[in-house]
Design an enzyme around this catalytic site. Structure first.
Site, PDB file in Angstrom:
ATOM      1  N   ASN A  11     164.431 -87.947  58.712  1.00  7.85           N
ATOM      2  CA  ASN A  11     164.394 -89.057  57.760  1.00  7.85           C
ATOM      3  C   ASN A  11     163.280 -90.004  58.188  1.00  7.85           C
ATOM      4  O   ASN A  11     163.421 -90.722  59.171  1.00  7.85           O
ATOM      5  CB  ASN A  11     165.761 -89.760  57.767  1.00  7.85           C
ATOM      6  CG  ASN A  11     165.784 -90.996  56.897  1.00  7.85           C
ATOM      7  OD1 ASN A  11     164.846 -91.271  56.160  1.00  7.85           O
ATOM      8  ND2 ASN A  11     166.876 -91.755  56.985  1.00  7.85           N
ATOM      9  N   LYS A  13     162.270 -92.580  56.781  1.00  4.62           N
ATOM     10  CA  LYS A  13     162.545 -93.970  56.371  1.00  4.62           C
ATOM     11  C   LYS A  13     161.270 -94.558  55.749  1.00  4.62           C
ATOM     12  O   LYS A  13     160.495 -93.817  55.152  1.00  4.62           O
ATOM     13  CB  LYS A  13     163.068 -94.775  57.553  1.00  4.62           C
ATOM     14  CG  LYS A  13     164.289 -94.086  58.212  1.00  4.62           C
ATOM     15  CD  LYS A  13     165.055 -94.954  59.149  1.00  4.62           C
ATOM     16  CE  LYS A  13     166.226 -94.153  59.706  1.00  4.62           C
ATOM     17  NZ  LYS A  13     167.081 -94.950  60.592  1.00  4.62           N
ATOM     18  N   HIS A 101     172.887 -93.615  52.873  1.00  6.15           N
ATOM     19  CA  HIS A 101     172.492 -93.947  54.249  1.00  6.15           C
ATOM     20  C   HIS A 101     172.979 -95.362  54.569  1.00  6.15           C
ATOM     21  O   HIS A 101     173.000 -96.229  53.703  1.00  6.15           O
ATOM     22  CB  HIS A 101     170.967 -93.852  54.382  1.00  6.15           C
ATOM     23  CG  HIS A 101     170.516 -93.910  55.806  1.00  6.15           C
ATOM     24  ND1 HIS A 101     170.440 -95.086  56.504  1.00  6.15           N
ATOM     25  CD2 HIS A 101     170.164 -92.931  56.673  1.00  6.15           C
ATOM     26  CE1 HIS A 101     170.045 -94.837  57.748  1.00  6.15           C
ATOM     27  NE2 HIS A 101     169.883 -93.531  57.876  1.00  6.15           N
ATOM     28  N   GLU A 103     171.611 -97.724  55.888  1.00 14.43           N
ATOM     29  CA  GLU A 103     170.640 -98.777  55.542  1.00 14.43           C
ATOM     30  C   GLU A 103     170.678 -99.084  54.051  1.00 14.43           C
ATOM     31  O   GLU A 103     170.430-100.218  53.644  1.00 14.43           O
ATOM     32  CB  GLU A 103     169.235 -98.353  56.015  1.00 14.43           C
ATOM     33  CG  GLU A 103     169.146 -98.403  57.536  1.00 14.43           C
ATOM     34  CD  GLU A 103     168.208 -97.401  58.179  1.00 14.43           C
ATOM     35  OE1 GLU A 103     167.348 -96.828  57.477  1.00 14.43           O
ATOM     36  OE2 GLU A 103     168.337 -97.171  59.402  1.00 14.43           O
ATOM     37  N   GLU A 173     176.629 -90.597  60.932  1.00 11.98           N
ATOM     38  CA  GLU A 173     175.679 -91.445  61.647  1.00 11.98           C
ATOM     39  C   GLU A 173     176.354 -92.768  61.998  1.00 11.98           C
ATOM     40  O   GLU A 173     176.391 -93.681  61.156  1.00 11.98           O
ATOM     41  CB  GLU A 173     174.462 -91.743  60.770  1.00 11.98           C
ATOM     42  CG  GLU A 173     173.655 -90.543  60.373  1.00 11.98           C
ATOM     43  CD  GLU A 173     172.226 -90.931  60.008  1.00 11.98           C
ATOM     44  OE1 GLU A 173     171.314 -90.392  60.622  1.00 11.98           O
ATOM     45  OE2 GLU A 173     172.035 -91.795  59.131  1.00 11.98           O
ATOM     46  N   GLY A 179     168.718 -95.975  65.645  1.00 10.27           N
ATOM     47  CA  GLY A 179     167.536 -96.726  66.060  1.00 10.27           C
ATOM     48  C   GLY A 179     167.747 -97.581  67.295  1.00 10.27           C
ATOM     49  O   GLY A 179     166.915 -98.414  67.643  1.00 10.27           O
ATOM     50  N   SER A 219     169.770 -91.748  67.111  1.00 12.98           N
ATOM     51  CA  SER A 219     169.019 -91.619  68.377  1.00 12.98           C
ATOM     52  C   SER A 219     168.970 -90.182  68.906  1.00 12.98           C
ATOM     53  O   SER A 219     168.994 -89.967  70.121  1.00 12.98           O
ATOM     54  CB  SER A 219     169.592 -92.581  69.432  1.00 12.98           C
ATOM     55  OG  SER A 219     169.482 -93.924  68.979  1.00 12.98           O
TER      56      SER A 219
HETATM   57  P1  13P Z   1     167.246 -92.751  64.619  1.00 12.67           P
HETATM   58  O1  13P Z   1     167.128 -91.291  64.942  1.00 12.67           O
HETATM   59  O2  13P Z   1     165.925 -93.472  64.638  1.00 12.67           O
HETATM   60  O3  13P Z   1     168.307 -93.407  65.446  1.00 12.67           O
HETATM   61  O4  13P Z   1     167.735 -92.849  63.090  1.00 12.67           O
HETATM   62  C1  13P Z   1     168.843 -92.124  62.679  1.00 12.67           C
HETATM   63  C2  13P Z   1     168.933 -92.188  61.203  1.00 12.67           C
HETATM   64  O5  13P Z   1     169.281 -93.196  60.624  1.00 12.67           O
HETATM   65  C3  13P Z   1     168.542 -90.994  60.443  1.00 12.67           C
HETATM   66  O6  13P Z   1     168.910 -91.115  59.105  1.00 12.67           O
END
Ligand code: 13P
Length: 257
Positions: A11, A13, A101, A103, A173, A179, A219
């Site tokens: 992803n 983002k 997601h 976010e 997740e 992150g 992560s």
């Molecule tokens: P990270 O791998 O940067 O922690 O992000 C995970 C994520 O949100 C993937 O959709």
């Protein structure tokens, strides 16, 4: 160790414009030459504006990479300014789309109802939804990670047939691991991924439960993916930061050696 085909999804983002996206996907194609791609599905989820370029690069190089959107509209078409429909994604060769997601839920106020409508829109357009679920830190500290995540699974998959659930992807997740560099332990990941599969089993039967792919995200890196993948109910990873580096993401896809 999963009995399903592992799926590693990157992803991106809101990172990489189309030129940077092109460079990454071409480099990823190169790096994947060292990986037995018949044993793993490798997927990238670029920003919408990169998709046309990714399509061209994947087609031209016959790269073993599938791709999709990070979101889609719940609507088919019409006066929805700023939105992208499922059909627009399939027209670009997308086969996957991330939905719900954390976010999107956190910064865009996406509700369970909307997430569910988007999952249905994905199927209507012929896309495979990657439904994202997972608890915030507070719920984890209260020991409510399973309950919280299952409520999101139930909401997101409401009204779907067992056939649709069987081909869906669900990504667990935990918000506190996204992150932050703080990866869930393999046992933490297994606990919720197994609970998701058991929920599917109870509601939709063995065929759907044994087929649905449940990913872990938060992560994930090349250095921790193998231990996560040892768990029987972890079928792959949804990767953010580490998917922005071709070599690193190719190592994740090639975790089997
Ligand atoms: P990270 O791998 O940067 O922690 O992000 C995970 C994520 O949100 C993937 O959709």
């Amino acid at each position: 160790m999963t009995t399903r085909t592992p799926l590693m999804a990157g992803n991106w983002k809101m990172n990489l414009d189309w030129k940077q996206g092109l460079a990454l996907v071409e480099e990823l194609g190169e790096q994947l030459k060292d990986v037995d791609t018949s044993k793993v599905d490798t997927v990238v989820l670029p920003p919408f504006v990169d998709l046309r370029t990714v399509q061209t690069a994947v087609d031209a190089g016959k790269l073993p990479i599938a791709y999709g959107g990070q979101d889609l509209s719940a609507h088919e078409s019409g006066a929805y300014t700023g939105e992208i429909s499922g059909q627009m994604l399939t027209a670009l060769g997308c086969t996957f789309v991330a939905i719900g997601h954390s976010e999107r839920r956190q910064y865009h106020g996406e509700t369970e109802e909307l997430t569910n409508a988007k999952v249905k829109a994905a199927f209507a357009a012929g896309l495979t939804p990657i439904l994202c679920v997972g608890e915030p830190l507070e719920e984890r500290q209260a020991g409510k990670q399973v309950e919280y995540s299952l409520a999101q699974v139930e909401g997101g998959l409401e009204g779907l047939t067992a056939e649709h659930v069987a081909v869906s992807v669900i990504a667990y997740e935990p918000v506190w691991a996204i992150g932050t560099g703080e990866v869930a332990t393999p046992d933490d990941a297994q606990e919720v991924c197994a609970a998701i599969r058991e929920w599917v089993r109870a509601k939709h039967g063995d065929t759907a439960a044994d087929a649905v792919r449940v990913l872990y995200g938060g992560s994930v890196k090349s250095s921790n993916v193998a231990e996560l993948m040892e768990k029987p109910d972890v079928d792959g990873a949804l990767v953010g930061g580490a998917s922005l580096k071709a070599e690193e993401f190719a190592k994740i896809a090639g975790y089997q050696g």
